[in-house]
Design a protein around this motif. Structure first.
Motif, PDB file in Angstrom:
ATOM      1  N   ALA B  68      44.372  28.169  36.988  1.00  0.00           N
ATOM      2  CA  ALA B  68      44.155  29.232  37.989  1.00  0.00           C
ATOM      3  C   ALA B  68      42.775  29.088  38.629  1.00  0.00           C
ATOM      4  CB  ALA B  68      44.298  30.605  37.329  1.00  0.00           C
ATOM      5  N   VAL B  91      45.834  33.335  43.103  1.00  0.00           N
ATOM      6  CA  VAL B  91      47.143  33.004  42.515  1.00  0.00           C
ATOM      7  C   VAL B  91      48.233  33.888  43.132  1.00  0.00           C
ATOM      8  CG1 VAL B  91      48.499  32.941  40.378  1.00  0.00           C
ATOM      9  CG2 VAL B  91      46.126  32.174  40.361  1.00  0.00           C
ATOM     10  N   TYR B 122      47.147  38.722  33.680  1.00  0.00           N
ATOM     11  CA  TYR B 122      46.329  37.741  32.967  1.00  0.00           C
ATOM     12  C   TYR B 122      46.081  38.260  31.550  1.00  0.00           C
ATOM     13  CZ  TYR B 122      42.075  35.314  31.422  1.00  0.00           C
ATOM     14  OH  TYR B 122      41.150  34.614  30.696  1.00  0.00           O
TER      15      TYR B 122
END
Lengths: 123, 177
Positions: B68, B91, B122
């Motif tokens: 990422a 992202v 996340y």
């Protein structure tokens, strides 16, 4: 004469990329304003001089087509060219944007050359 | 060509085009799989975007935190040493562009579709599930030693969608719903 541009996208990443791409075009741009949705964009338009709007379509609160309609319905802003920059590649969305008065349409993902080519006849 | 083959082709081409155009890198497509059943625990960055219309589902991009950060650094041409708001936003936008492009491809076969605003997660040891969906088409990509999974699940909302797909496809259809 230098122009003032308003970039409207809910993605800060895309706003940052467009800032860089617009500076790379070599066009006479003085200020690049930013807004995260249509409502924020209208607030910027009410407070700043803007010569061109680059707007995403798919945004929260007020989407790009609603923003476009609001700009074209305003006696004060209706002559400001609005270019749509979006993932919405369907013919329906393109037709709707053109019908509402969009000056152009760029699909994401885009290159700097595509942006420059689209703006060449506008700024 | 059946619907799954169309989805795999579109996921592959869209991902390659987004990486080539926005990041300036060539990303290689690897294995293609169909995921069924209970999802495994995730670790890293996962983004989702809803697809709606006569067919409905979810598009997703999954990668490690390192991947990422690499994507963010390449796309924004900046330093991205750790996952932060800018990395998550990048992202999310990557997912928006890939699945947006897939949506445009699929509209030729399935009729008009809409996209939601993307959501990014996340963390560690979390599971995700799209309600009502059991099967994901997954394409694995590799760039700079890191993997990126691009996924799509799509199901007809009503019988009319099945008829639409069969009548709008230009080639014979092996889809069975």
């Amino acid at each position: 004469m230098e122009s003032d541009v308003l970039v409207v996208d809910d993605s800060a990443a895309i706003r940052k990329i467009l800032q860089r791409v617009l500076r790379q075009t070599g066009m006479a741009i003085r200020t690049i304003h930013e807004a995260g949705d249509g409502q924020e964009a209208l607030a910027v338009l009410g407070a700043q001089k803007v010569d061109l709007v680059l707007s995403d379509i798919n945004m929260p609160k007020m989407d790009g087509l609603q923003l476009l309609a609001s700009i074209k319905a305003s006696p004060e802003w209706r002559l400001i060219p609005v270019v749509m920059i979006t993932t919405e590649g369907g013919e329906t969305k393109v037709a709707e944007a053109v019908k509402l008065g969009a000056a152009g349409y760029v699909r994401k993902p885009f290159t700097a050359d595509q942006i420059k080519e689209k703006l060449a006849g506008i700024l | 060509m059946d619907l799954n083959s169309i989805i795999v082709k579109s996921l592959t081409q869209s991902t390659e085009q987004v990486f080539s155009t926005m990041l300036g890198v060539e990303i290689g497509a690897g294995e293609v799989a169909v995921e069924n059943g209970v999802p495994e625990a995730n670790e890293g960055v996962v983004s989702f975007i809803g697809v709606a219309g006569s067919w409905a589902g979810t598009g997703s991009v999954c990668c490690s935190p390192l991947m990422a950060c690499k994507i963010c650094a390449a796309m924004l041409m900046c330093e991205a040493p750790a996952v932060n708001e800018e990395v998550l936003d990048t992202v999310a936008e990557l997912t928006n562009m890939i699945i947006g492009s897939v949506k445009t491809d699929l509209e030729q076969h399935l009729g008009p579709l809409g996209l939601s605003i993307p959501t990014v997660v996340y963390g560690r040891n979390f599971k995700t599930k799209s309600a009502g969906t059991t099967e994901w088409t997954v394409v694995r990509f590799f760039w700079d030693g890191e993997a990126l999974l691009v996924k799509l699940c799509l199901e007809p909302k009503e019988q009319a969608a099945h008829v639409l797909f069969h009548t709008s496809a230009t080639q014979s259809c092996a889809l069975d719903v």
